[in-house]
Design an enzyme around this catalytic site. Structure first.
Site, mmCIF file in Angstrom:
data_model
loop_
_atom_site.group_PDB
_atom_site.id
_atom_site.type_symbol
_atom_site.label_atom_id
_atom_site.label_comp_id
_atom_site.label_asym_id
_atom_site.label_seq_id
_atom_site.Cartn_x
_atom_site.Cartn_y
_atom_site.Cartn_z
ATOM 1 N N SER B 130 0.991 -1.541 0.081
ATOM 2 C CA SER B 130 -0.339 0.096 0.154
ATOM 3 C C SER B 130 1.163 1.106 -0.361
ATOM 4 O O SER B 130 2.024 1.116 0.121
ATOM 5 C CB SER B 130 -0.715 0.014 1.266
ATOM 6 O OG SER B 130 -1.379 -0.942 1.803
ATOM 7 N N SER B 162 3.338 -3.494 8.587
ATOM 8 C CA SER B 162 3.708 -3.921 9.960
ATOM 9 C C SER B 162 4.327 -4.942 10.152
ATOM 10 O O SER B 162 5.298 -4.743 8.895
ATOM 11 C CB SER B 162 2.476 -4.281 10.470
ATOM 12 O OG SER B 162 2.024 -5.863 9.176
ATOM 13 N N GLU B 245 -3.641 -14.025 2.646
ATOM 14 C CA GLU B 245 -3.804 -12.386 2.997
ATOM 15 C C GLU B 245 -5.780 -12.412 3.282
ATOM 16 O O GLU B 245 -6.032 -12.339 4.821
ATOM 17 C CB GLU B 245 -3.670 -10.916 2.394
ATOM 18 C CG GLU B 245 -4.137 -10.007 4.214
ATOM 19 C CD GLU B 245 -3.474 -8.731 3.164
ATOM 20 O OE1 GLU B 245 -2.845 -8.270 4.281
ATOM 21 O OE2 GLU B 245 -4.251 -8.556 2.121
#
Lengths: 363, 416
Positions: B130, B162, B245
């Site tokens: 992203s 993350s 995911e």
């Protein structure tokens, strides 16, 4: 490991669907429901030819000895076609009640007649769930007194199975003296409901089993109503998607607008897991007795909530047309409304689910 | 409807159970979920691989156990570890996303170099997908990599990364062909987080914690061979594993665990003279959620059966991310409501319950509804792929229409 419908069950589903597509188009439903007695003899005969009345009757009494999951598959298709025929009480609850709590004589007398279609029995157990308008039935010295509301598959029934306030079941002839049977008019003209007023009507009790059989009827009835809701919801989603794929406004198919597309996606997303929940609940009724009552409550209350959403959303996707009688979408809307309320609305059923888990003292 | 796994699987289940009983004292505590696994977690991971209870189907040559894929065996392992409340194998983006990608599309050298240390917890990865301008429209990503002296030179910014602080390596989508069509100019690079020119800034969220980071690249030099798939094929490479995911975000066991925790909370939490669960309104909401969790559980069993038969998951699978994330959020919401005014306590306050976990969950799960394909993107997918509804008109048509409407007097503008 195989979670889902067996090949035989898929064939059953397809056979019932084909039969109803032929015998029960919406025009026929409309024609029937505009009469005083909306039951369709034509569809009833077709259902009879498929052997549906004998599905849950044990083989020793001439039936097919099938499972509640098989019956749920049929219920789903009947709702998909909004078929105006008796099923829940006459072809599901009655065979279960007689098999589980009937005397040898009662079974021998009634079950073969149910299979052949010679006899139909309605069922009234609402007061074991929730008492309205002070209704309730007492049994003493072989006679019934009081009122049973919401007798299911009322129209044309030869007899009724009625629960008394202690939860014991009784068989009473529809023409017994001391029984006044009054039809109730509901939103859903495709199924018939009535009120039974007893004034010393003679009745034959079924087994005194401490309410076990009526508990089984509640569970089976809720699973079948959940399956009905599933079939009606499926039809309403398909109709909304079809309509949104044909109707143009602002030079575009309305289904290409996210506002409309997302309404359909939300219906599908909430509806899809209901299939698995209803199938499991039906399976548990026969195969997992420790879970059967609880998961029947879950299936009933959850499909009630999901399909209320589906019923209003599908109507909205159809715009003004959805609100008219012209396309008849309201038949499914009303079927879903009936399924939600009968044998306990979601709140009532959830309270029962909580009690079953020891979270509240049973009322 | 056959819910039995069969006798050979019952034997397998007994083996798994016996292993857990004999070895659970070696397992790290469930709270040990740091991005950089502790030495105890690494040892546990190695023991699990050795016995085939994680990395089960990954070939031995790459550090896995090398079993034939068997969906039911994998399911039994997951069930038994969950039942015993003993942590299973490590789960992170390297293992869940990068390893499957390499297995499918990596070179032999890349597989031998990266899979084993990743599985064993020695190499930690982060995912650079992203960007500030590329969220739902991921293919709009702008981070560039031009070639200079036989190296990629990466410039740009990633977000929602993350474990970037702890990661040794990143797998990263960059635009290598700026003139190619949007989906065609992307490449999938892997490089060290120690490379000069990388800056990681923690991204503090509404929870008060920094569960994510922003990662900035300034002239980050990456050797040409550190690419998975061909140049310009990165979109295809990344999509090979995006499904993993979404699968991770819809685990029905996790929902059941959250529901059980909620039931326990409502039975313990006092409310006036009784308990929270004695309040009929709260109890009604609890049972409604219980029914919905049951529906998702059986939906999961249906998906499992479909895959056993080699059939696609269909609508049952398409709806999982949307429904599960929403349901998890509602479970946390009811926990907060059941706590009443206590529900606002947070940040280690006196009288706070369970370390503020329910409030954290309530906020973080809203992030999960948005992340990994927003709820709105999920609805597009359900409608367009599942229900085969008409797609949005192409962008060019919309901008023509926008120009046309912009020229119209305001009161004549149509709306949908």
């Amino acid at each position: 490991m195989d979670f889902g419908l067996s090949q035989d069950q898929q064939m059953l589903r397809d056979a019932v669907a084909r039969c109803l597509a032929d015998t029960c188009p919406l025009d026929h439903v409309r024609e029937c429901t505009e009469r005083d007695n909306p039951l369709s003899d034509k569809v009833l005969r077709a259902v009879q030819d498929l052997g549906i009345p004998g599905m849950l009757v044990p083989e020793e009494h001439g039936g097919l000895g099938m499972t509640l999951l098989d019956a749920a598959i049929v219920a789903e298709q009947l709702a998909y076609a909004v078929a105006p025929v008796p099923f829940l009480a006459s072809h599901v609850l009655t065979p279960i009640a007689l098999s589980e709590a009937g005397s040898k004589e009662q079974k021998a007398h009634w079950l073969p007649k149910i299979v052949s279609g010679e006899a139909r029995i309605g069922v009234a157990i609402s007061e074991t769930i929730e008492v309205r308008d002070g209704a309730g039935v007492s049994f003493a010295a072989g006679k019934l007194n009081g009122t049973a509301l919401f007798a299911l598959d009322f129209e044309g029934a030869d007899a009724f199975i009625v629960a008394d306030s202690g939860g014991r079941l009784h068989l009473v002839g529809a023409k017994a003296s001391g029984l006044k049977a009054i039809a109730l008019t509901t939103i859903d003209r495709t199924r018939s409901v009535g009120e039974l007023r007893f004034d010393g009507a003679e009745a034959e009790p079924l087994a005194d089993d401490g309410g076990a059989a009526v508990g089984r009827l509640r569970a089976a009835g809720r699973v079948i109503l959940a399956a009905d809701s599933l079939g009606a919801g499926q039809a309403m989603i398909e109709k909304a998607v079809d309509y949104a794929g044909q109707r143009e406004q602002f030079g575009r198919l309305i289904g290409s607008f996210q506002a409309v597309k997302h309404m359909c996606a939300e219906m599908a997303a909430r509806h899809e897991p209901c299939h698995s929940l209803v199938w499991y609940a039906a399976h548990a009724f026969d195969a997992v007795p420790t879970e059967a009552s609880l998961v029947a409550c879950h299936a009933k209350s959850h499909t009630g909530e999901v399909h209320r959403f589906v019923a209003r959303t599908s109507t909205e996707v159809h715009g003004g047309m959805g609100f008219t009688d012209l396309i008849g979408l309201h038949y499914w809307f009303k079927r879903i409304g009936f399924d939600r309320q009968v044998l306990g609305g979601p709140e009532t059923v959830r309270a029962e689910a909580a009690a079953l888990q020891g979270w509240i003292k049973a009322a | 409807m056959d819910l039995e796994y069969g006798p050979e699987y019952d034997v397998f289940r007994k083996q798994v159970r016996a292993f857990i009983e004999a070895h659970s004292h070696l397992a790290p505590p469930s709270s040990d979920r740091a991005a950089r696994p502790s030495s105890k977690a690494v040892e546990w991971q190695k023991l699990l691989i050795e016995h085939g209870y994680t990395a089960r189907t990954i070939p031995q040559a790459y550090g896995g156990y090398g079993a034939e894929p068997d969906i039911l065996q994998s399911r039994i392992i997951a069930e038994e570890f969950a039942r015993a409340r003993v942590p299973g194998g490590l789960s992170n983006q390297g293992i869940s996303m990068f390893v499957p990608t390499l297995l499918e599309l990596g070179t032999e050298e890349q597989k031998r170099r990266w899979i084993e240390p990743t599985l064993k917890g020695d190499v930690v990865w982060c995912q650079g997908y992203s960007e500030p301008g590329a969220g739902s429209d991921l293919a709009n990503l702008k981070t560039s990599a031009h070639i200079e002296n036989d190296e990629f030179v990466v410039n740009g910014q990633k977000i929602w990364t993350s474990t970037a602080k702890q990661a040794d390596m990143i797998f990263c989508l960059v635009r290598t062909e700026p003139d190619a069509p949007k989906h065609g100019g992307i490449s999938y690079l892997i490089f060290s987080m120690d490379t000069p020119g990388i800056e990681v800034r923690p991204l503090k969220t509404m929870t008060g914690h920094a569960e994510f980071n922003e990662v900035f690249f300034t002239d980050v030099r990456v050797p040409m061979h550190q690419i998975v798939g061909q140049r310009g094929q990165g979109w295809f490479v990344a999509n090979a594993t995006l499904g993993h995911e979404r699968g991770m975000l819809g685990d029905p066991d996790a929902l059941e665990n959250r529901l059980e925790a909620l039931i326990a909370l409502m039975q313990e939490e006092r409310l006036g003279q009784g308990r929270a669960i004695d309040n009929p309104v709260l109890r009604d909401r609890l049972v409604a959620l219980q029914a919905e969790v049951a529906a998702m559980k059986y939906n999961g069993m249906r998906i499992l059966s479909n895959s056993l038969r080699g059939e696609p998951g269909g609508m049952a699978k398409l709806i999982v991310k949307l429904q599960s994330c929403e349901l998890a959020h509602q479970i946390s919401a009811l926990a907060i409501d059941a706590m009443g005014e206590l529900g606002i306590l947070y940040h280690h306050s006196p009288r706070e319950r369970e370390g503020g976990a329910w409030q954290w969950n309530y906020m973080f799960q809203l992030g999960l509804i948005i992340g990994g394909g927003t709820a709105q993107i999920q609805k597009n997918i359900i409608a367009e792929r599942g229900l085969e509804m008409p797609r949005e008109p192409k962008l060019a048509k919309i901008s023509d229409a926008a120009k046309a409407t912009a020229d119209m007097p305001r009161h004549k503008q149509g709306s949908a």
